[in-house]
Scaffold this active site. Structure first.
Site, PDB file in Angstrom:
ATOM      1  N   TYR A  72      -3.305  -0.315  10.161  1.00 28.64           N
ATOM      2  CA  TYR A  72      -3.101  -0.930   9.591  1.00 28.64           C
ATOM      3  C   TYR A  72      -1.861  -0.931   9.199  1.00 28.64           C
ATOM      4  O   TYR A  72      -1.350  -1.629   7.841  1.00 28.64           O
ATOM      5  CB  TYR A  72      -4.085   0.057   8.226  1.00 28.64           C
ATOM      6  N   SER A 114       0.200  -0.808   0.394  1.00 34.73           N
ATOM      7  CA  SER A 114      -0.034  -0.022  -0.211  1.00 34.73           C
ATOM      8  C   SER A 114       0.902   1.376   0.175  1.00 34.73           C
ATOM      9  O   SER A 114       1.779   1.522   0.783  1.00 34.73           O
ATOM     10  CB  SER A 114      -0.884   0.255   1.248  1.00 34.73           C
TER      11      SER A 114
END
Length: 683
Positions: free
Chosen positions: A573, A560
Site C-alpha cells: 500500500y 496518503s
C-alpha cells in the site's frame, strides 16, 4: 412560526391548470408561456372586495409552478395604466409600473406579458408556445392558414414584440371578435381565454390540437425534402463513438468566450432533419419564437460535411466554421446594435448540428444546455409544420436582435445570482461510490460542478448519482481502473453527458495490510494495478481529452500520509501511494504547458464511511495497533497534533481548495489532511 394564509381558490385552480398544461411538451416548452386567473378578495386595509389577478411570474415554469411563482396584482390599477401608457417607443418602462399594482407582499416579479393577462377582458387567460401554434405563426401565409384552420374562432395578431402594446392589441382583438376563443400571435405563439379555468384550458387545448390536426391533414408528406445521399444517420454505436470524439473539441470551441457545459441529442427528429435536403436553408433562417432564440441564439452552427467524412477533416472543418460563425455573429451584433444596446454577450454558438451524429447544445450548466437542445427540437417541429403547409418565414433578424439584446432581458440576467466557484466545470471522480470519493462528489456538486460518479460498484455509483440530484448534475459509470477500455468508456460517457471533463480525482483504491513476508507478488500486483497503474491510465485519458478541449484542467490524486511516512506491515500500500505521489510531480511538470494543474491530497486515518476500512483494512490496522476496530478512528485522532478525527468531508474540502480558483497558480503540491502527523510533514 405562523401558518401561511390559505391559497385563494382562483390561484389554486390556476396552479392546477398550469401543471396540466405544462406537463405535456406539445402544449408549451420549458419555462415558456404564462397563465393567469382573476378573482375577488378583501382589501387588507379597507376590507372591501377588490378584483385581483394571479399570473405566472417572470422566469417560472408552468409544469412546476408553485404559489411563490405567482405575482398578485390589482386589476383596477393595472387597467388604469392604459391612461399613463406613453406609446410603443417607451413601453419598456411599463414593466416597472407593474410593481405599483402588486397586491400584498412576496410572490414573483411580474413578467413582460402581465399586460396581456390584465388588459384582456376574461377571467382566465393562457399564453402558450405550442409547436403547432408557432408553425402557423411562422408560416409565410400564417394569417390565411389561421383563418382556414379556425374560421373566426381564433384571430390572427401580427408580430409585435411582447409588451404593453401587445396586451392592448389582444384586448382589442377579443373585444372586436366576440366569437373568438383565442388568437395566434404572428412569429410567437397562441393566447386563449375563458370565463372559467376549465373553459380557458379547454380553449387552449382546442387551439393546439386543432392546429396539429390541420397540419397533419393539409401538409405534404416530406416537408424537409428528400434524404441527401450520404447524410443518413450513422449506426447507433458508431454515432455514439463519433459524438464522444467530437464533444470535447466542440465544447472547447463553444467555450471560447466563456466556459460552457454541453449536451448531446440524437433523437429521430434531429437526425432526420439533418439528413434532409432542406436543413441547410432552414437552419440558416434561424429560430423564430422569442423563447427559442433566446436559448438557441439567432441560428446554429451547421457542419457541411457528410457523416462519412474522415474525423480529422471534420475537426478541421468545425474549427473553420466556428471562426466564421463568430465573425458573422459579431457582424450581426454590429448591424443592429445602437449606442444604448447591452454589450455583446459572446459570439460562440449555443447549438451545433452534425449530420448523421446529432445536435450538441451548450449553456452555463447542464440544465441550460439540455433545455437549449429541447428548444431547437421545438424549432425543428415548427419548421416542419410551417414547411408542410406553406414555407417557414421567421421574424426579421432586426426583431430577433431587439429581443436578444433587450434591456429587459439584460436586467433579468443581472438579477441572476453569481455563479458558484465550480460552475461549468465537469468532474470525474474514481471510487466515488463510497467514502472519500462520495464526499468529494457531493462537495463538487455543491460548489456548482457536474460530476461523473465512477466506481466498479455499479449500484453504489448509481446511488450516489441519484443523491446528487440526477442527470443534470451527475451520472454514474461503472469502471474498473485497471481496464483501459473501461476507462476510455468512462470518459466517453462524460463527453456525451456533459461535453467533456475539466477535473479528475484519482481516488479509486484498495488497501492490503500485511507484513513483508506475508505479502505475495499477487498482493503487490493488485495494489499497484489499481492505484499506481490505474491512476496513470485515468490521468493519461484525462490529459488526452483535456488537450482536445483546450480549456486546461485539474487532476487531483488522493494519495496518503503513507506516501512519505514509513510504517510497519503495509509495504504494498505505502509503496503504491509513493508512486502516486511522484506521478503528481511528474505530470505537473509535463502538463503545465497545457494549463493542466496536477496536485495531491495526503489523508490519514479516514475511517468513518470508508469503503476501504469497511472492506477489511480497518480490522487489519486495528490488529496491528492493538485496538478495537470500532475505536480505530479515535486511536488515529489521538496520535495527531490536533487530536481530531479526519472525515471524508475534510478530504473533499481540500480537493475543493485546490480546484475552486483561489489556488489557480498552484501545481505539483501535496496537501496533508491528517490532523497533524509530524512524521509526515512534507520537506
Amino acid at each position: 412560526m405562523t401558518d401561511q394564509p390559505p391559497l385563494h381558490p382562483a390561484a389554486a385552480e390556476l396552479i392546477a391548470r398550469s401543471h396540466r398544461l405544462g406537463a405535456d411538451p406539445r402544449n408549451t416548452n420549458y419555462a415558456g408561456g404564462n397563465t393567469s386567473a382573476k378573482g375577488s378578495a378583501p382589501d387588507p386595509v379597507t376590507g372591501d372586495a377588490v378584483e385581483l389577478m394571479w399570473v405566472k411570474g417572470s422566469g417560472g415554469d408552468l409544469g412546476t409552478l408553485t404559489a411563490g411563482g405567482l405575482a398578485a396584482l390589482r386589476v383596477d390599477r393595472l387597467r388604469q395604466l392604459v391612461g399613463a401608457y406613453p406609446g410603443v417607443e417607451r413601453e419598456d418602462g411599463m414593466v416597472a409600473a407593474f410593481d405599483h399594482c402588486l397586491h400584498g407582499r412576496g410572490g414573483a416579479a411580474p413578467s413582460i406579458d402581465t399586460a396581456m393577462h390584465g388588459l384582456v377582458d376574461a377571467a382566465h387567460v393562457d399564453h402558450l408556445h405550442p409547436d403547432s401554434g408557432i408553425a402557423l405563426a411562422c408560416a409565410a401565409d400564417g394569417e390565411k392558414l389561421t383563418a382556414a384552420c379556425f374560421g373566426d374562432t381564433v384571430v390572427w395578431v401580427p408580430w409585435r414584440r411582447p409588451g404593453f402594446q401587445l396586451g392592448l392589441d389582444i384586448a382589442a382583438v377579443k373585444e372586436a371578435n366576440p366569437r373568438a376563443i383565442g388568437c395566434v400571435l404572428g412569429g410567437h405563439g397562441i393566447t386563449a381565454w375563458g370565463d372559467t379555468s376549465e373553459e380557458c384550458e379547454n380553449n387552449s387545448l382546442h387551439i393546439i390540437r386543432t392546429a396539429e390536426a390541420f397540419l397533419a391533414a393539409q401538409g405534404v408528406a416530406e416537408p424537409f425534402g428528400p434524404v441527401l445521399d450520404g447524410y443518413e444517420p450513422l449506426p447507433e454505436d458508431e454515432r455514439r463513438a463519433r459524438a464522444a470524439e467530437l464533444a470535447p473539441q466542440l465544447r472547447g470551441l463553444a467555450s471560447t468566450d466563456r466556459p460552457q457545459v454541453g449536451h448531446w441529442t440524437a433523437t429521430d427528429t434531429v437526425l432526420d432533419f439533418l439528413a434532409r435536403a432542406a436543413h441547410p436553408r432552414l437552419a440558416a433562417l434561424g429560430t423564430s419564437c422569442p423563447d427559442h432564440f433566446l436559448r438557441t441564439k439567432v441560428r446554429p452552427l451547421v457542419l457541411d460535411l457528410p457523416p462519412t467524412a474522415p474525423p480529422e477533416q471534420v475537426k478541421e472543418r468545425l474549427t473553420a466554421l466556428h471562426e466564421a460563425y463568430r465573425a458573422e455573429y459579431r457582424a450581426y451584433y454590429e448591424r443592429h446594435a445602437t449606442p444604448d444596446s447591452p454589450p455583446l454577450r459572446g459570439a460562440d454558438p449555443a447549438i451545433v448540428l452534425v449530420p448523421g451524429v446529432g445536435m450538441f447544445s451548450f449553456g452555463k450548466d447542464k440544465q441550460t444546455a439540455r433545455v437549449a437542445g429541447e428548444f431547437y427540437v421545438n424549432a425543428i417541429n415548427v419548421m416542419r409544420g410551417a414547411e408542410a403547409v406553406s414555407s417557414y418565414a421567421p421574424i426579421e433578424e432586426s426583431e430577433k436582435f431587439r429581443i436578444e439584446y433587450w434591456e429587459l432581458e439584460e436586467a433579468k440576467l443581472r438579477r441572476m445570482p453569481a455563479p458558484k466557484p465550480l460552475a461549468t466545470r465537469v468532474a470525474l471522480v474514481t471510487g466515488a461510490g463510497s467514502g472519500i470519493g462520495r464526499a468529494v462528489a457531493h462537495r463538487l456538486v455543491a460548489e456548482g460542478a457536474c460530476v461523473v460518479v465512477a466506481d466498479r460498484d455499479a449500484e453504489g455509483a448509481a446511488t450516489v448519482a441519484e443523491e446528487l440530484g440526477g442527470a443534470d448534475r451527475a451520472v454514474a459509470v461503472t469502471v474498473d481502473v485497471t481496464d483501459e477500455e473501461q476507462i476510455k468508456a468512462a470518459f466517453a460517457a462524460a463527453a456525451l453527458a456533459f461535453g467533456g471533463v475539466d477535473l479528475v480525482v484519482n481516488n479509486a483504491g484498495i488497501s492490503l495490510s500485511k507484513p513483508l513476508l506475508e505479502t505475495t507478488a499477487a498482493d503487490w500486483d493488485l495494489q499497484h494495478d489499481i492505484m499506481a497503474r490505474g491512476s496513470f491510465l485515468v490521468s493519461r485519458e484525462a490529459a488526452r481529452l483535456m488537450t482536445e478541449q483546450r480549456l486546461g484542467g485539474d487532476i487531483v490524486y488522493i494519495t496518503s500520509k503513507n506516501a512519505v511516512f514509513a510504517g510497519p506491515n503495509n509495504i504494498a500500500y505505502s509503496a503504491t501511494k509513493a508512486d502516486q505521489a511522484h506521478q503528481v510531480r511528474l505530470l505537473a511538470a509535463e502538463l503545465g504547458g497545457l494549463g493542466i494543474r496536477v496536485n495531491g491530497v495526503n489523508p490519514d486515518g479516514v475511517v468513518r464511511g470508508s469503503g476501504i476500512f469497511a472492506g477489511g483494512w480497518g480490522a487489519q490496522r486495528a490488529a496491528v495497533y492493538g485496538v478495537a476496530e470500532d475505536k480505530l478512528g479515535e486511536f488515529y485522532a489521538q496520535r495527531t497534533l490536533l487530536k481530531r478525527e479526519v472525515l471524508p468531508e475534510h478530504v473533499a474540502g481540500a480537493v475543493f481548495v485546490l480546484t475552486g480558483g483561489d489556488l489557480s497558480l498552484t501545481t505539483g503540491l501535496h496537501i496533508p489532511v491528517d490532523a497533524g502527523v509530524a512524521a509526515a510533514f512534507l520537506r
